[in-house]
Design an enzyme around this catalytic site. Sequence first.
Site, PDB file in Angstrom:
ATOM      1  N   ARG A  41       0.848  -1.201   0.000  1.00  0.00           N
ATOM      2  CA  ARG A  41       0.000   0.000   0.000  1.00  0.00           C
ATOM      3  C   ARG A  41       0.881   1.247   0.000  1.00  0.00           C
ATOM      4  O   ARG A  41       0.549   2.253  -0.607  1.00  0.00           O
ATOM      5  CB  ARG A  41      -0.935   0.022   1.217  1.00  0.00           C
ATOM      6  CG  ARG A  41      -1.614   1.373   1.389  1.00  0.00           C
ATOM      7  CD  ARG A  41      -2.875   1.378   2.232  1.00  0.00           C
ATOM      8  NE  ARG A  41      -2.811   0.582   3.427  1.00  0.00           N
ATOM      9  CZ  ARG A  41      -2.091   0.900   4.533  1.00  0.00           C
ATOM     10  NH1 ARG A  41      -1.379   2.003   4.569  1.00  0.00           N
ATOM     11  NH2 ARG A  41      -2.083   0.097   5.567  1.00  0.00           N
ATOM     12  N   ASP A 165      -4.315  19.450 -14.789  1.00  0.00           N
ATOM     13  CA  ASP A 165      -4.642  18.138 -15.352  1.00  0.00           C
ATOM     14  C   ASP A 165      -4.097  18.108 -16.782  1.00  0.00           C
ATOM     15  O   ASP A 165      -4.577  18.826 -17.660  1.00  0.00           O
ATOM     16  CB  ASP A 165      -6.167  17.953 -15.314  1.00  0.00           C
ATOM     17  CG  ASP A 165      -6.615  16.582 -15.808  1.00  0.00           C
ATOM     18  OD1 ASP A 165      -5.895  15.981 -16.629  1.00  0.00           O
ATOM     19  OD2 ASP A 165      -7.694  16.126 -15.387  1.00  0.00           O
TER      20      ASP A 165
HETATM   21  C1  LIG Z   1     -10.822  10.629 -17.819  1.00  0.00           C
HETATM   22  C2  LIG Z   1     -10.355  11.880 -17.228  1.00  0.00           C
HETATM   23  C3  LIG Z   1     -10.195  12.016 -15.845  1.00  0.00           C
HETATM   24  C4  LIG Z   1     -10.575  10.913 -14.882  1.00  0.00           C
HETATM   25  O1  LIG Z   1      -9.727   9.830 -14.999  1.00  0.00           O
HETATM   26  P1  LIG Z   1     -10.152   8.324 -14.631  1.00  0.00           P
HETATM   27  O2  LIG Z   1      -8.929   7.541 -14.905  1.00  0.00           O
HETATM   28  O3  LIG Z   1     -11.325   7.977 -15.508  1.00  0.00           O
HETATM   29  O4  LIG Z   1     -10.538   8.343 -13.191  1.00  0.00           O
HETATM   30  C5  LIG Z   1      -9.693  13.203 -15.355  1.00  0.00           C
HETATM   31  N1  LIG Z   1      -9.367  14.217 -16.181  1.00  0.00           N
HETATM   32  C6  LIG Z   1      -9.509  14.135 -17.519  1.00  0.00           C
HETATM   33  C7  LIG Z   1      -9.114  15.293 -18.374  1.00  0.00           C
HETATM   34  C8  LIG Z   1     -10.009  12.967 -18.086  1.00  0.00           C
HETATM   35  O5  LIG Z   1     -10.162  12.899 -19.415  1.00  0.00           O
END
Ligand SMILES: *Cc1c(COP(=O)(O)O)cnc(C)c1O
Length: 372
Positions: A41, A165
């Site tokens: 973990r 992101d």
């Molecule tokens: C898909 C996505 C997420 C979430 O990711 P998961 O792996 O589905 O939890 C977050 N940000 C963006 C820009 C995404 O396209």
Amino acid sequence: MRHFETTAAHGAETARYEGAVSTPIFQTSTYAGSERFSYSRCDNPTRYELEQTAASLEQGSRGFAFSSGLAAISAVFSLLKRGDRVLVSDDLYGGTYRLIEQIWSGFGISFAFCDLRDLERVEAELRTPTRMIFAETPTNPMMKVLPLRALSALAKAHGALFAVDNTFLTPYYQRPLTLGADIVVHSGTKFLSGHHDVCCGLAVVGEDPELADRLALIQRTLGNALSPFDSWLTLRGIQTLPLRMEKHSANALAAANYLSAHPRVAQVNYPGLPSHPQYGLLREQASGAGGVLSFLLADDRVQSVLHGGKLIRFAESLGGTTSLITYPQTQTHASVPAALREKIGITPRLLRLSVGLEHPDDLLEDLETMLK
Ligand SMILES: *Cc1c(COP(=O)(O)O)cnc(C)c1O
């Protein structure tokens, strides 16, 4: 420093185990007599290799791998405490929106949504004490490009953390930490792993050791780290990331040009098109436009487009080898309230296309069939 392609192909090479050229899958929960590892973990050799590979590719100091992109984003929000305020881009992945509205807002953290392209508005928002700016660029699904350097300068001036992101462009095309961000997150489910076969999330921090230690604590305490096998699959995907991103982008540009000229298409949102409002900005802060685009149909015959393809399948997700078409209104962005969707531009005629690695002629032929 090694070139990106070399690091992607080799990984961080954190250790050599009996000469194994592919990092082994350490399918063990615990360790006896290891100086480095105690319990999976907290830390695992396969995951550690992935984490440090991601850190190298993003030019950060440390990486952390989670069971999904949302788990990674949740770990980043775990840096906050009751009373903190976050400024978030108003156009973002619907699951992140749901995470904010349904989970994190309930913990006494407030989130303000705003168009982060509008720097005057951002400055005005930052007059209220703000702990973090959270941005996604290009945004999902409108493909707006946000000014990373300007946003990081504003965040710094107001003592806020800046998290980005980077799922859509990946570090192959865009490295937010080099533009002033403090943290980068990914849905590794998408381009990084790249083959529609794993759910994965990553967070990478820049040069702040305290921030890295805090995220390490969050990861081992929340217990949402990535499994050894999924770490290995993601490492395997990353080896070909540069090749795939080039091809995704070339195919996406071909699709964007085709759709732009089609009479049934009213608008194409792709930052690799010179007609995109932030085409210049994208070229300043990124070296490619990636494999995702969205477009607006000129009529209401949406279902036949979504289901009319032979290659391009109707499914959520993006960034994999095969092309997928998504209906943001009912799929990825269903949890965004209708009024906000309308404001952002997620209308009943908006479709999102993730362009895969097929031959472009076959893709365009499929688009032609879908748009008959
Ligand atoms: C898909 C996505 C997420 C979430 O990711 P998961 O792996 O589905 O939890 C977050 N940000 C963006 C820009 C995404 O396209």
